[in-house]
Design a protein around this motif. Structure first.
Motif, PDB file in Angstrom:
ATOM      1  N   HIS A  13      -6.400  27.657  37.319  1.00  0.00           N
ATOM      2  CA  HIS A  13      -5.077  28.177  37.677  1.00  0.00           C
ATOM      3  C   HIS A  13      -4.867  28.135  39.189  1.00  0.00           C
ATOM      4  O   HIS A  13      -3.787  27.755  39.659  1.00  0.00           O
ATOM      5  CB  HIS A  13      -4.922  29.617  37.160  1.00  0.00           C
ATOM      6  N   TYR A  17      -1.858  26.071  40.681  1.00  0.00           N
ATOM      7  CA  TYR A  17      -0.709  26.828  41.172  1.00  0.00           C
ATOM      8  C   TYR A  17      -0.910  27.447  42.558  1.00  0.00           C
ATOM      9  O   TYR A  17       0.029  28.041  43.104  1.00  0.00           O
ATOM     10  CB  TYR A  17      -0.365  27.942  40.173  1.00  0.00           C
ATOM     11  N   ALA A  22      -0.847  31.660  41.110  1.00  0.00           N
ATOM     12  CA  ALA A  22      -1.707  32.032  39.973  1.00  0.00           C
ATOM     13  C   ALA A  22      -1.467  33.483  39.591  1.00  0.00           C
ATOM     14  O   ALA A  22      -1.287  34.352  40.438  1.00  0.00           O
ATOM     15  CB  ALA A  22      -3.172  31.822  40.332  1.00  0.00           C
ATOM     16  N   SER A  23      -1.442  33.732  38.291  1.00  0.00           N
ATOM     17  CA  SER A  23      -1.166  35.070  37.766  1.00  0.00           C
ATOM     18  C   SER A  23      -2.375  35.586  36.987  1.00  0.00           C
ATOM     19  O   SER A  23      -2.900  34.891  36.106  1.00  0.00           O
ATOM     20  CB  SER A  23       0.058  35.013  36.845  1.00  0.00           C
ATOM     21  N   SER A  25      -2.309  37.857  34.818  1.00  0.00           N
ATOM     22  CA  SER A  25      -1.868  38.007  33.423  1.00  0.00           C
ATOM     23  C   SER A  25      -2.025  36.700  32.656  1.00  0.00           C
ATOM     24  O   SER A  25      -2.500  36.686  31.512  1.00  0.00           O
ATOM     25  CB  SER A  25      -0.409  38.462  33.375  1.00  0.00           C
ATOM     26  N   LYS A  26      -1.629  35.602  33.279  1.00  0.00           N
ATOM     27  CA  LYS A  26      -1.750  34.286  32.629  1.00  0.00           C
ATOM     28  C   LYS A  26      -3.206  33.890  32.461  1.00  0.00           C
ATOM     29  O   LYS A  26      -3.588  33.295  31.448  1.00  0.00           O
ATOM     30  CB  LYS A  26      -1.005  33.235  33.462  1.00  0.00           C
ATOM     31  N   ILE A  27      -4.018  34.213  33.477  1.00  0.00           N
ATOM     32  CA  ILE A  27      -5.450  33.915  33.383  1.00  0.00           C
ATOM     33  C   ILE A  27      -6.062  34.683  32.220  1.00  0.00           C
ATOM     34  O   ILE A  27      -6.795  34.119  31.399  1.00  0.00           O
ATOM     35  CB  ILE A  27      -6.156  34.265  34.709  1.00  0.00           C
ATOM     36  N   GLU A  29      -4.572  35.868  29.625  1.00  0.00           N
ATOM     37  CA  GLU A  29      -4.018  35.356  28.362  1.00  0.00           C
ATOM     38  C   GLU A  29      -4.779  34.115  27.905  1.00  0.00           C
ATOM     39  O   GLU A  29      -5.115  33.978  26.719  1.00  0.00           O
ATOM     40  CB  GLU A  29      -2.539  35.020  28.555  1.00  0.00           C
ATOM     41  N   GLU A  30      -5.072  33.196  28.846  1.00  0.00           N
ATOM     42  CA  GLU A  30      -5.792  31.973  28.476  1.00  0.00           C
ATOM     43  C   GLU A  30      -7.238  32.272  28.091  1.00  0.00           C
ATOM     44  O   GLU A  30      -7.800  31.631  27.193  1.00  0.00           O
ATOM     45  CB  GLU A  30      -5.749  30.966  29.623  1.00  0.00           C
ATOM     46  N   LYS A  34      -7.286  41.092  27.699  1.00  0.00           N
ATOM     47  CA  LYS A  34      -6.206  41.825  28.346  1.00  0.00           C
ATOM     48  C   LYS A  34      -6.431  41.822  29.857  1.00  0.00           C
ATOM     49  O   LYS A  34      -7.579  41.785  30.325  1.00  0.00           O
ATOM     50  CB  LYS A  34      -6.159  43.277  27.839  1.00  0.00           C
ATOM     51  N   LYS A  35      -5.356  41.861  30.597  1.00  0.00           N
ATOM     52  CA  LYS A  35      -5.455  41.818  32.063  1.00  0.00           C
ATOM     53  C   LYS A  35      -6.411  42.879  32.628  1.00  0.00           C
ATOM     54  O   LYS A  35      -7.225  42.564  33.525  1.00  0.00           O
ATOM     55  CB  LYS A  35      -4.074  41.954  32.688  1.00  0.00           C
ATOM     56  N   LYS A  45      -7.586  40.185  42.423  1.00  0.00           N
ATOM     57  CA  LYS A  45      -7.272  38.768  42.597  1.00  0.00           C
ATOM     58  C   LYS A  45      -8.054  38.153  43.754  1.00  0.00           C
ATOM     59  O   LYS A  45      -8.547  37.024  43.651  1.00  0.00           O
ATOM     60  CB  LYS A  45      -5.766  38.606  42.824  1.00  0.00           C
TER      61      LYS A  45
END
Length: 201
Positions: A13, A17, A22-23, A25-27, A29-30, A34-35, A45
């Motif tokens: 990510h 990005y 980079a998020s 939350s998205k990391i 999710e992949e 859970k965050k 981060k």
């Protein structure tokens, strides 16, 4: 396992990005978590980013060492020229190489000191490897009398310069700079060696 997977997904990510894009939350999710779970492995981060950067520098350091080891029987000129090809191929085909170059030239402002410490350590390691390589060839009769540390540093400086073209202008301009700069560097080193020989009593 989760910690390593988080790092690897985060790396992809960050490479795609950038730090800002980079998020977490998205990391998460992949990865399939859970965050908040990320915080059980990393402080946040910044910590996750620096972990990914350290990992990439370790990977790329091993690639450099492997390259010079595999090229051990080749003439020095071929080794040094081939190193540019290795960099170019890595930039085109490896997101870790591309990430390393981008983060070295464009570190996040908030983490600049930490990233540049890692980048400088990587460059110093490359310098040491080149010194070792050139000293080996000097023992074989090349570069008699030349200051190897300076010759290696000049090469690192040239590498640093042409990398800017690879990042900003692409392969064609990168290759054009290499083809212009390397022969001058190589000729200059040999001219210095010849002059030292001429001046010897």
């Amino acid at each position: 396992m989760s910690q390593t997977k988080i790092r690897d997904v985060a790396l992809s990510h960050f490479a795609s990005y950038g730090y800002e894009g980079a998020s977490l939350s998205k990391i998460a999710e992949e990865v399939g978590i859970k965050k908040p779970t990320i915080y059980s492995h990393y402080k946040g981060k910044n910590d996750l980013f620096l972990t990914a950067v350290r990992y990439v520098f370790q990977l790329e350091r091993r690639k450099v060492l492997s390259y010079f080891k595999m090229a051990q029987v080749k003439p020095l000129k071929e080794k040094l020229e081939g190193f540019f090809t290795m960099i170019e191929e890595g930039f085109n085909n490896s997101y870790t190489t591309k990430f390393l170059l981008r983060v070295s030239f464009f570190p996040p402002a908030a983490l600049m000191d930490e990233v540049m410490t890692l980048a400088n350590s990587f460059i110093d390691g490359l310098h040491r490897q080149l010194i070792k390589l050139m000293k080996y060839h000097q023992k074989q009769g090349e570069f008699a009398g030349i200051e190897i540390e300076e010759a290696a540093l000049a090469y690192v400086t040239m590498v640093d310069g042409v990398l800017v073209e690879l990042l900003f202008a692409g392969n064609h301009r990168f290759r054009k700079r290499v083809e212009a700069a390397f022969p001058i560097y190589w000729s200059g080193i040999h001219c210095m060696a010849d002059k030292i020989k001429e001046n010897r009593p």
